[in-house]
Write a protein that holds these residues in place. Structure first.
Motif, short mmCIF file in Angstrom:
data_model
loop_
_atom_site.label_atom_id
_atom_site.label_comp_id
_atom_site.label_asym_id
_atom_site.label_seq_id
_atom_site.Cartn_x
_atom_site.Cartn_y
_atom_site.Cartn_z
N TRP A 64 0.84 -1.20 0.00
CA TRP A 64 0.00 0.00 0.00
C TRP A 64 0.87 1.25 0.00
O TRP A 64 0.64 2.18 -0.76
N LEU A 65 1.89 1.27 0.85
CA LEU A 65 2.77 2.44 0.92
C LEU A 65 3.47 2.68 -0.41
O LEU A 65 3.77 3.83 -0.75
N MET A 66 3.72 1.62 -1.16
CA MET A 66 4.36 1.77 -2.47
C MET A 66 3.46 2.55 -3.45
O MET A 66 3.96 3.12 -4.41
N THR A 67 2.15 2.55 -3.19
CA THR A 67 1.22 3.23 -4.10
C THR A 67 0.98 4.68 -3.73
O THR A 67 0.35 5.41 -4.49
N VAL A 68 1.47 5.12 -2.57
CA VAL A 68 1.22 6.48 -2.09
C VAL A 68 2.37 7.39 -2.51
O VAL A 68 3.54 7.09 -2.24
N ASP A 69 2.03 8.50 -3.16
CA ASP A 69 3.04 9.49 -3.55
C ASP A 69 3.17 10.62 -2.54
O ASP A 69 4.26 11.08 -2.25
N GLU A 70 2.01 11.08 -2.02
CA GLU A 70 2.05 12.26 -1.16
C GLU A 70 0.91 12.22 -0.16
O GLU A 70 -0.19 11.76 -0.46
N VAL A 71 1.20 12.71 1.03
CA VAL A 71 0.19 12.85 2.09
C VAL A 71 0.28 14.28 2.59
O VAL A 71 1.37 14.77 2.91
N VAL A 72 -0.87 14.95 2.66
CA VAL A 72 -0.92 16.29 3.23
C VAL A 72 -1.77 16.21 4.49
O VAL A 72 -2.91 15.78 4.45
N ALA A 73 -1.17 16.60 5.62
CA ALA A 73 -1.89 16.67 6.89
C ALA A 73 -2.34 18.11 7.07
O ALA A 73 -1.53 19.04 6.95
N ARG A 74 -3.63 18.28 7.33
CA ARG A 74 -4.19 19.63 7.48
C ARG A 74 -5.40 19.56 8.40
O ARG A 74 -5.96 18.50 8.62
N CYS A 75 -5.77 20.69 8.95
CA CYS A 75 -6.97 20.76 9.77
C CYS A 75 -8.15 21.08 8.86
O CYS A 75 -8.03 21.89 7.93
N ARG A 76 -9.28 20.44 9.12
CA ARG A 76 -10.44 20.55 8.25
C ARG A 76 -10.83 22.00 7.99
O ARG A 76 -11.08 22.38 6.85
N TYR A 77 -10.89 22.81 9.03
CA TYR A 77 -11.38 24.19 8.86
C TYR A 77 -10.32 25.25 9.01
O TYR A 77 -10.59 26.42 8.83
N GLY A 78 -9.13 24.90 9.39
CA GLY A 78 -8.07 25.88 9.51
C GLY A 78 -7.95 26.49 10.89
O GLY A 78 -8.69 26.16 11.81
N PRO A 79 -7.00 27.41 11.03
CA PRO A 79 -6.67 27.95 12.35
C PRO A 79 -7.73 28.86 12.95
O PRO A 79 -7.74 29.10 14.14
N GLY A 80 -8.65 29.37 12.15
CA GLY A 80 -9.66 30.29 12.67
C GLY A 80 -10.80 29.59 13.38
O GLY A 80 -11.64 30.25 13.99
N ASN A 81 -10.86 28.28 13.34
CA ASN A 81 -11.98 27.55 13.91
C ASN A 81 -11.53 26.85 15.19
O ASN A 81 -10.57 26.10 15.19
N ARG A 82 -12.25 27.09 16.26
CA ARG A 82 -11.90 26.51 17.56
C ARG A 82 -12.89 25.42 18.00
O ARG A 82 -12.89 25.02 19.14
N THR A 83 -13.72 24.94 17.08
CA THR A 83 -14.71 23.93 17.44
C THR A 83 -14.09 22.55 17.47
O THR A 83 -13.04 22.30 16.87
N LYS A 84 -14.80 21.61 18.13
CA LYS A 84 -14.27 20.25 18.19
C LYS A 84 -14.38 19.52 16.86
O LYS A 84 -13.77 18.49 16.66
N GLY A 85 -15.13 20.08 15.92
CA GLY A 85 -15.22 19.48 14.58
C GLY A 85 -14.02 19.79 13.70
O GLY A 85 -13.88 19.24 12.61
N ASN A 86 -13.15 20.66 14.16
CA ASN A 86 -11.95 21.00 13.39
C ASN A 86 -10.88 19.95 13.69
O ASN A 86 -10.07 20.09 14.59
N ARG A 87 -10.91 18.89 12.93
CA ARG A 87 -10.04 17.74 13.15
C ARG A 87 -8.91 17.69 12.13
O ARG A 87 -9.06 18.18 11.02
N LEU A 88 -7.82 17.06 12.53
CA LEU A 88 -6.70 16.85 11.62
C LEU A 88 -7.11 15.78 10.61
O LEU A 88 -7.60 14.72 10.99
N GLU A 89 -6.93 16.07 9.35
CA GLU A 89 -7.27 15.15 8.27
C GLU A 89 -6.06 14.97 7.36
O GLU A 89 -5.16 15.80 7.34
N TYR A 90 -6.12 13.89 6.58
CA TYR A 90 -5.06 13.60 5.63
C TYR A 90 -5.64 13.51 4.23
O TYR A 90 -6.69 12.91 4.03
#
Length: 188
Positions: A64-90
């Motif tokens: 599986w890892l051989m098929t992955v080129d790039e992973v971007v880790a980011r927060c769903r809504y960005g730094p301006g959102n302080r809600t619990k729904g603002n989760r780290l996503e890939y």
């Protein structure tokens, strides 16, 4: 058209903005930590320690890892959102060109306490080649990012578990198989 722009502005205000983008500073130490975490995660994929996994699960994870080129880790809504729904996503880009977005990590983005590790990770041949950030990981001890590094490895491997469970787990028994089991008394 005015309605669309108004709606977009409203949604942006409600969610706290757009996700932040990873920086462009290469971090060789972070890349090494991510690779080590991936190896550790694959190493734990032994049916003795992880009952229910097939013996070939670690091989499937490496493929599986051989098929992955790039992973971007980011927060769903960005730094301006302080809600619990603002989760780290890939977001993944596979070698085939397929995009897999919004893989949940389960981690909240707590910008006020500890800014999340927003990063871009390039893989080549199943190995971490480069990790790019804005340098925020260098502001804290290495132990502080250890949970995020482990979460990265766990989430990346388990993304394939969800996509192709037959490579990692035995097939589920059908209703007929279960009925057959209960139809016969246990052997003595």
């Amino acid at each position: 058209m005015a309605l669309l722009s108004t709606l977009t502005a409203f949604l942006t205000a409600c969610t706290g903005g757009t996700p932040e983008t990873p920086g462009d500073q290469s971090s060789p130490v972070l890349a090494a930590l991510l690779q080590k975490a991936l190896e550790a995660e694959i190493g734990r994929m032994n049916p003795v320690w992880a009952p229910g996994l097939l013996p070939s699960a670690s091989k499937a994870a490496r493929e599986w890892l051989m098929t992955v080129d790039e992973v971007v880790a980011r927060c769903r809504y960005g730094p301006g959102n302080r809600t619990k729904g603002n989760r780290l996503e890939y977001d993944l880009r596979l070698h085939s060109g397929e995009q897999v977005t919004g893989l949940q990590s389960g981690q909240r983005c707590l910008y006020g306490f500890a800014p999340p590790l927003v990063m871009r990770v390039q893989l080549e041949g199943g190995q971490v080649r480069d990790a790019q950030t804005d340098g925020r990981e260098r502001q804290s001890p290495m132990d502080a990012i250890s949970p995020e590094v482990q979460q990265f490895a766990r989430s990346l491997i388990r993304a394939d578990w969800k996509r192709r469970p037959g490579l990692y787990f035995p097939p589920e028994k059908s209703a007929e198989d279960i009925a057959r089991e209960w139809a016969q008394p246990p052997a003595k």
